[in-house]
Design an enzyme around this catalytic site. Structure first.
Site, PDB file in Angstrom:
ATOM      1  N   HIS A  48      -9.981  -6.646  47.212  1.00 38.66           N
ATOM      2  CA  HIS A  48     -10.051  -5.341  47.878  1.00 38.66           C
ATOM      3  C   HIS A  48     -10.190  -5.396  49.469  1.00 38.66           C
ATOM      4  CE1 HIS A  48     -11.898  -1.309  47.073  1.00 38.66           C
ATOM      5  NE2 HIS A  48     -12.684  -1.479  48.339  1.00 38.66           N
ATOM      6  N   HIS A  94     -11.837   4.516  43.715  1.00 38.19           N
ATOM      7  CA  HIS A  94     -13.112   3.985  43.295  1.00 38.19           C
ATOM      8  C   HIS A  94     -13.295   3.753  41.647  1.00 38.19           C
ATOM      9  CE1 HIS A  94     -17.464   3.753  45.326  1.00 38.19           C
ATOM     10  NE2 HIS A  94     -16.394   2.861  45.993  1.00 38.19           N
ATOM     11  N   GLN A 239     -22.964   1.770  44.317  1.00 37.52           N
ATOM     12  CA  GLN A 239     -23.818   2.570  45.517  1.00 37.52           C
ATOM     13  C   GLN A 239     -24.411   3.822  44.958  1.00 37.52           C
ATOM     14  OE1 GLN A 239     -20.842   1.930  45.525  1.00 37.52           O
ATOM     15  NE2 GLN A 239     -19.832   1.061  47.141  1.00 37.52           N
ATOM     16  N   GLN A 313     -24.473   3.635  51.478  1.00 40.17           N
ATOM     17  CA  GLN A 313     -23.463   4.664  52.032  1.00 40.17           C
ATOM     18  C   GLN A 313     -23.968   5.276  53.303  1.00 40.17           C
ATOM     19  OE1 GLN A 313     -20.574   5.342  49.830  1.00 40.17           O
ATOM     20  NE2 GLN A 313     -21.169   3.376  49.821  1.00 40.17           N
ATOM     21  N   ASN A 529      -4.141   2.231  49.794  1.00 37.74           N
ATOM     22  CA  ASN A 529      -5.201   1.552  49.072  1.00 37.74           C
ATOM     23  C   ASN A 529      -4.617   0.903  47.953  1.00 37.74           C
ATOM     24  OD1 ASN A 529      -7.628   2.043  46.862  1.00 37.74           O
ATOM     25  ND2 ASN A 529      -8.082   0.690  48.520  1.00 37.74           N
ATOM     26  N   SER A 531      -5.586  -1.115  44.302  1.00 39.45           N
ATOM     27  CA  SER A 531      -6.661  -1.577  43.381  1.00 39.45           C
ATOM     28  C   SER A 531      -6.118  -2.293  42.218  1.00 39.45           C
ATOM     29  CB  SER A 531      -7.378  -0.191  42.856  1.00 39.45           C
ATOM     30  OG  SER A 531      -8.138  -0.453  41.789  1.00 39.45           O
TER      31      SER A 531
END
Lengths: 722, 222
Positions: A48, A94, A239, A313, A529, A531
């Site tokens: 990640h 996410h 989180q 966060q 990003n 993933s």
């Protein structure tokens, strides 16, 4: 170093580090790492954070252009929109947290991407999200849809950013692994962008925002692993978001930036304090010393390991101009947020972590950052698939075909989703979600920005390269259809386990397609990003390289915001060959995923797009053709306007084929003549395919009342998952 | 005319409201919630939409106890005008300046869309730009817009002609379809819909503009 567990093989494995990676750690530091150090390495080296499987291929993507102020590598990409203004944007996944805990997973995904944007000095002005869920009948799907949508709304609505677009799809391939890709864009002065590189020795390192708790410890490592039945045990790694704190953090940061106190700033995202401190030091060629006793803590007795890996966060780290400390502190006191000097920049290449009177970690910072493993993973190209044999399925009544599509939650109206998002806060939204790109005004200027997010995973699976191109081309068309000039894009590449050559082959193929398309269409990738490991029990998701793109409508451009009207001509731009392979019709009506993805002719895309923009003044309404072809595009355009549509040709392939590079236009008869003349001069294929008017939808000789189809279209999503 | 827009830390429609006041011709001061006093010469106080303190407690409950709120109450008690939109309406009910309370929407979901409102026969400066019975289209964006008053209070609101707007198609479960009410002296209006989001052609509708224009005209005459 006391109170820390001994380093064992099990502990190393639990940190997601392979034996050879651990050997590398031993070589770098010349001794056994402490527990805290092992945690830091694991945080920096997981997939990640390190992009170790993807880096080699990401480097091949076009990232530059005269419009690009800052490409990949910072918190978000920065693109010039003229008048000393810049749009700053990025998309990020996410996925794993959202599957484990949908509300908080999605909420903190939104929070993370907003932070990436305002860290750079930009006030967020638009958000989007691209969501992929398992099949509707799967026992988890409904709960995931509800949780994710509420989480996105809960965070974005409170923070105060309009959600102006997105996608929602369902496919059994996402049953065990949903995708939540969140996009945010912000606006800043082009000469007031803030970056993460620290500078100056002995400068205070300041911790801003919410306090540190134990939430999210190990989150980045979790996000870099496949799922299995033990997933429930991972819930504590997710989180918890607090959008009210994020809103205050944004206001405080933007206010702070005005004071000149900020030398550099970095948000704490994945792997929290570790990643942010290392990033700032590494980019500035400096070391960083942190005194963890000074970190604002939410819980008692937190260890160095927990503080360094916490993913609490709404936190930021900045390097402060010490002469402005009082002013800076006052800003944070005004907003009731923590402001604590937790360390300083040091001249030597060292990441030194102190807690109590002990050294908890002492690592070479540049090596820690720059020496993450990089893999050239073996890959096999996805084999070419045979074209669909059109004789293997029967022709259908086109209205029946349309009914099946619009009754599917994949193609039904999504108002159940987007009405849970505040789409208008900031009072600059010009086009809310529902049809094509979202558009917001650039406040107090005559400019507007358009946003879209696109990918067709079934195409990417059948043909990664054409599928990769198609995602970019569809984004280009969606921006074009509102009259915007595409500026740049961000990619969110969601794939399965890269250690499997077949999956890596999908990734490589998609990158090649995306690269070719963004080069041809001048939409450089400015952020993104990756993933990976989106698999559950060995089942990979459909390869899903989401492309989010931003377009500009200048003050003197002509936007295309109108609607079809009674008497308008329906004009089709682009070539129709009737490509039904991997089409929505094939999937939804015949439940077959066969044939090749439609080929993308990038030259034709560019030519047709330029034609639309050049002739925007003639066009009342415009939409791109994608899933469901002409039939679905014409229905959606008519439905949005509350007017019927009659298409002359009832042929299945003509109506439902998904050939690329096409747009449907609604315009007056006179405008149609002008457009046909202009098209003739530039070699753009154009044809009149019918007209708008009346209160029915007719395709060939088949017909149904618009009101009946509209009701079906509007209720199907809620009936499926509401 | 001088408008003050109150800024709580979680306000997010403060700028939107300020822009709407400015376009109607008002001078606007943004006032931080920790300030004890309103600027001199304020004619109308705007309490904007948003999530004043995150709304983790009852919406608007903490804002009702902010330092500036005392001054807002004094301003109203002296006969000043106050307009609360969305979260601002919630704050006004929490302070007791307007009756009733806002509960969670009946479907328990946040809801953002344009809705049709009926302008009621309510004599207030805020509605001078409309005709009684007129139907206007204004966006809503709330999770807690389900207005509640008990039967006695509802009768009183009706008898006194204090219901300003009702929903044509009730989206949130509000008692008697109520979307906005005014104070007894008609100078305080609280409403869940956002007229500031329908005040310019680019918003896709301008039905909210008449409220700001009408209010400023009336205040100038008063």
């Amino acid at each position: 170093m006391t109170d820390e567990p001994a380093i064992t093989e099990e502990l190393i494995e639990a940190h997601g580090l392979k034996p050879d990676e651990y050997q590398r750690i031993l070589e770098i530091i010349g001794r056994e790492p402490s527990f805290t150090e092992l945690g830091i390495f694991s945080a920096m080296w997981n997939e990640h954070c390190s992009y170790k499987s993807s880096k080699k291929w990401l480097r091949t993507l076009p990232t530059e252009g005269p419009q690009v102020i800052c490409g990949p590598g910072e918190n978000a990409g920065v693109v010039d929109i003229g008048d000393n203004q810049a749009v700053i944007f990025k998309m990020e996944s996410h996925n794993h947290p959202s599957y484990i805990e949908p509300y908080q997973g999605a909420a903190t995904g939104v929070g993370g991407i907003l932070r990436d944007v305002f860290t750079m000095g930009a006030r967020p002005i638009a958000a989007m999200n691209s969501l992929s869920f398992g099949e509707v009948g799967h026992p988890k799907t409904r709960q995931l849809v509800h949780g994710v949508v509420e989480g996105i709304g809960g965070y974005g609505n409170c923070f105060g950013v309009p959600t102006v677009g997105g996608e929602v799809r369902f496919d059994p391939a996402y049953n065990g692994n949903c995708l939540v890709n969140a996009f945010a864009a912000g606006l800043a002065d082009a000469d007031k962008i803030f970056y993460s590189a620290a500078s100056g020795v002995g400068m205070p390192v300041v911790y801003l925002g919410a306090k540190t708790g134990r939430d999210g410890v190990g989150g980045a490592t979790m996000a870099s692993a496949e799922f299995d039945e033990s997933i429930e045990e991972k819930r504590p790694t997710v989180q918890v978001g607090d959008p009210f704190t994020e809103k205050r953090l944004m206001e405080a940061c933007l206010e702070l930036m005005q004071t000149g106190a900020v030398i550099s700033i970095q948000d704490m995202g994945a792997a929290g304090l570790t990643c942010s401190a290392v990033e700032m030091g590494d980019k500035g060629g400096l070391g960083v010393k942190l005194q963890l006793d000074d970190v604002p803590q939410r819980e008692d007795n937190m260890t160095a390991y927990e503080m360094m890996l916490s993913e609490s966060q709404e936190r930021m780290l900045m390097v402060l101009d010490p002469s402005k400390e009082a002013e800076a502190r006052a800003v944070f006191e005004k907003w009731d947020l923590d402001f604590a000097i937790v360390g300083e920049t040091i001249p030597e290449d060292r990441f030194l972590i102190l807690h109590g009177n002990e050294v908890k970690a002492d690592l070479p910072l540049a090596t820690l950052s720059g020496s993450a493993p990089e893999y050239d993973r073996p890959w096999v190209a996805t084999p070419a698939v045979a074209p669909l044999d059109p004789t293997t399925f029967a022709a259908i009544d086109p209205i029946d075909g349309l009914r099946t599509l619009i009754a599917s939650p994949n193609y039904a109206a999504k108002q159940w989703v987007y009405e849970q998002y505040d789409t208008m806060v900031m009072a600059d939204t010009v086009r809310t979600p529902g049809l094509g790109a979202g558009v917001v005004r650039v406040h107090d200027t005559g400019k507007m920005l358009a946003f879209t997010s696109d990918v067709t995973p079934r195409y990417v699976k059948a043909n990664p390269t054409e599928g990769g191109k198609q995602a970019v081309a569809e984004a280009y068309r969606n921006l074009t259809a509102v009259g915007a000039t595409p500026l740049a894009s961000t990619d969110n590449l969601n794939f399965g386990n890269p250690e499997k050559p077949k999956i890596m082959g999908q990734f490589v193929g998609a990158i090649k397609g995306i690269g070719a398309a963004v080069a041809a269409l001048d939409m450089p990738i400015v952020s993104g990003n990756v993933s990976l490991y989106n698999e559950t029990d060995g089942q990979a998701i459909l390869p899903t390289p989401t492309i989010a793109a931003v377009g500009l409508i200048k003050a003197d451009d002509t936007p295309i915001f109108g609607q079809a009207r009674d008497g308008h001509v329906a004009l089709l731009v682009g070539d129709t060959l009737g490509h039904l392979g991997q089409s929505a019709l094939l999937a939804e009506v015949f439940n077959r995923a066969e044939g090749d993805a439609p080929p993308v002719d990038l030259e034709a895309e560019k030519r047709n797009g330029e034609f639309i923009r050049a002739n925007a003044g003639w066009i009342k309404a415009c939409t791109d053709l994608s899933d469901g072809g002409l039939a679905l595009a014409a229905f959606e355009m008519a439905e949005a306007a509350g007017v019927g549509v009659q298409l002359d040709d009832g042929d299945t392939a003509q109506l439902f084929g998904e050939d690329q590079g096409r747009y449907l236009i609604a315009c007056s008869f006179d405008a149609a003549e002008a457009l046909m003349t202009a098209a003739g001069q530039t070699g753009v294929p154009i044809a009149s395919v019918g007209k708008f008017g009346g209160d029915t939808v007719r395709m060939g000789s088949s017909e149904a009342p618009l009101a009946e189809l509209s009701a079906l279209f509007r209720r199907a999503f809620e009936e499926a998952v509401g | 005319m001088h408008a003050a827009v109150i800024v709580f830390p979680g306000s997010n429609c403060d700028r939107d409201l300020a822009v709407a006041f400015e376009h109607a011709g008002a001078k606007v001061s943004m006032v931080w919630h920790k300030d004890a006093d309103l600027p001199d010469g304020v004619d109308v106080v705007g309490i904007p939409g948003g999530f004043s303190f995150g709304d983790y407690l009852r919406c608007g409950a903490i804002a009702a106890n902010s330092p500036i709120t005392r001054s807002v109450i004094n301003h109203v008690e002296r006969g000043g005008y106050a307009l609360g939109i969305c979260n601002g309406f919630q704050v006004l009910t929490e302070t007791g300046l307007l009756p009733g309370a806002l509960r969670r929407n009946a479907n328990l979901k946040f809801l953002c869309k344009s809705v049709d409102l009926r302008v009621e026969d309510c004599d207030t400066p805020y509605l001078k730009g409309y005709e009684p019975g007129q139907v206007i289209s204004i966006p809503i964006a709330h999770h807690d817009g389900n207005y509640f008053v008990d039967d006695d209070k509802l009768k009183q609101l009706r008898d006194e002609g204090r219901i300003a707007f009702t929903y044509v198609d009730n989206p949130n479960g509000s008692v008697a379809d109520i979307a906005g009410v005014v104070s007894r002296n008609r100078r305080v209006l609280g409403m869940m819909p956002h007229p500031e989001r329908a005040a310019e052609p680019a918003h896709g509708g301008t039905d909210g503009k008449a409220m700001f224009d009408g209010l400023l005209r009336e205040m100038a005459l008063a």
